[in-house]
Design an enzyme around this catalytic site. Structure first.
Site, mmCIF file in Angstrom:
data_model
loop_
_atom_site.group_PDB
_atom_site.id
_atom_site.type_symbol
_atom_site.label_atom_id
_atom_site.label_comp_id
_atom_site.label_asym_id
_atom_site.label_seq_id
_atom_site.Cartn_x
_atom_site.Cartn_y
_atom_site.Cartn_z
ATOM 1 N N SER A 132 0.843 -1.191 0.000
ATOM 2 C CA SER A 132 0.000 0.000 0.000
ATOM 3 C C SER A 132 0.876 1.238 0.000
ATOM 4 O O SER A 132 2.043 1.204 0.424
ATOM 5 C CB SER A 132 -0.892 0.001 1.249
ATOM 6 O OG SER A 132 -1.532 1.248 1.425
ATOM 7 N N TYR A 145 -4.049 -0.929 9.999
ATOM 8 C CA TYR A 145 -3.925 -1.309 8.589
ATOM 9 C C TYR A 145 -2.531 -0.964 8.070
ATOM 10 O O TYR A 145 -1.872 -1.793 7.432
ATOM 11 C CB TYR A 145 -4.989 -0.583 7.769
ATOM 12 C CG TYR A 145 -4.773 -0.669 6.273
ATOM 13 C CD1 TYR A 145 -5.125 -1.811 5.563
ATOM 14 C CD2 TYR A 145 -4.206 0.400 5.563
ATOM 15 C CE1 TYR A 145 -4.918 -1.895 4.199
ATOM 16 C CE2 TYR A 145 -4.005 0.324 4.199
ATOM 17 C CZ TYR A 145 -4.355 -0.825 3.515
ATOM 18 O OH TYR A 145 -4.148 -0.908 2.170
#
Length: 278
Positions: A132, A145
Site C-alpha cells: 500500500s 492497517y
C-alpha cells in the site's frame, strides 16, 4: 506451455482486474476468493475460480494444491486479498487489529510457505505482494492497517534475498489512492459504526472530507485497478530484480518526499498533507 498465476482476493477490485489481465495475457489463472460464485466473468478453460480464506491455513494449502492439480504447476503467486479499517486506534477493538494482521500479513506469509517449495522444485518463479501507499507514508486513522501492510512490505524486501539463490523473485506493488475500488464507499458505510471519542471527532471528519474530495476532484490523475493489474503483470515479466512497483502519481510524490528530501522537509510536508487543522 502457458504459465500459471495463483491470485488471492480475485472477486473484486485489484484481484479481479489482475485475474482478468493475466488471463488476457495468455496465463492460466487460479482465481481464489472466499466464494467462487462471486466470479461473474465468462468461464474459461484457463481460469479456475476456487475458494480460499487467507485467514485459514488449511484453506490456503487445499486451494494451492487444487491449483497445481488443475494446471500442473504454479509460476507466480500474487497476494492481493486484504482488508482495511478506518478508525481511531484508541478505540479500535483488538479483534479488528488481529483480523487486519491475519488477513494482510499472516495469510500472505502462510501462502508463501506453501508455495516456496513448489516454486523451487519447478526451477523458480515469482511472488508478488500487494502492499500500500501507507506502507511507506502512513495515512492517519488507519494505524493498524498501515502497520500490517508495512510489515508485509518489510518482510518482502527481506525474504527476497533469501529466495534469490533459488531463482524465486519477490516483488512489491505499492498503489496510491485508487478511487475506483470500494475504499471510499466502505469508509462512509462504516462511519456510523465507529466509536469516535469527542477529542477525535473534528479530525475524523477532516479526513473523511479529504477522501471524498480526492475521489471527486483528484489533484493529479489517479490510477485504476487495471493500472495496478498491469503493474503486477509487468513485475512477473521483469528480470532486472526490481523490487518496488509504485502505481500512481500521488504515490510517486509521496515516495519522493519520503526518500529524496531531508527529514525536516518530509516532516513539514506530512503535517501539511495529513495534519489536523488547528
Amino acid at each position: 506451455m502457458a504459465r500459471t498465476a495463483f491470485i488471492t482476493g480475485s472477486s473484486t477490485g485489484f484481484g479481479k482486474a489482475t485475474a482478468v489481465a493475466f488471463c488476457d495475457a495468455g496465463w492460466n489463472v487460479v482465481a481464489t476468493m472466499r466464494n467462487p460464485q462471486d466470479w461473474d466473468r465468462e468461464p474459461s478453460d484457463r481460469l479456475l475460480p476456487i475458494a480460499l480464506d487467507v485467514t485459514e491455513p488449511t484453506s490456503i494449502r487445499s486451494a494451492f494444491e487444487a491449483g497445481v492439480a488443475a494446471f500442473a504447476r504454479v509460476d507466480a503467486v500474487i497476494n492481493i486479498a486484504g482488508i482495511a479499517a478506518f478508525s481511531v486506534f484508541e478505540t479500535t477493538p483488538d479483534k479488528v487489529v488481529r483480523l487486519l494482521f491475519e488477513t494482510n500479513l499472516f495469510g500472505p506469509l502462510e501462502l508463501m510457505r506453501v508455495a516456496i517449495p513448489h516454486l523451487r522444485e519447478h526451477g523458480g518463479g515469482h511472488i508478488v505482494n500487494l502492499t500500500s501507499a501507507s506502507s511507506i507514508v502512513p495515512e492517519p486513522l488507519m494505524a493498524a492497517y498501515n502497520a500490517s501492510k508495512a510489515a508485509l512490505d518489510n518482510f518482502s524486501e527481506t525474504v527476497r534475498l533469501e529466495l534469490a539463490p533459488q531463482n524465486i523473485e519477490v516483488k512489491i506493488i505499492e498503489p496510491g489512492f485508487v478511487p475506483t475500488t470500494a475504499l471510499v464507499p466502505k469508509l462512509y458505510a462504516s462511519a456510523p459504526t465507529l466509536d469516535i471519542p469527542p477529542a477525535y471527532a473534528a479530525y475524523v471528519q477532516q479526513r473523511m472530507n479529504f477522501f471524498a474530495q480526492h475521489a471527486a476532484e483528484p489533484p493529479v490523475p489517479l490510477p485504476t485497478a487495471e493500472d495496478v493489474a498491469q503493474a503486477i503483470l509487468a513485475s512477473v515479466n521483469d528480470d532486472a530484480r526490481r523490487l518496488r512497483w509504485v502505481v500512481g502519481e500521488d504515490q510517486n510524490e509521496r515516495m519522493r518526499m519520503k526518500w529524496s528530501t531531508s527529514e525536516p522537509e518530509y516532516t513539514a510536508w506530512s503535517w501539511r498533507e495529513f495534519g489536523p487543522a488547528l
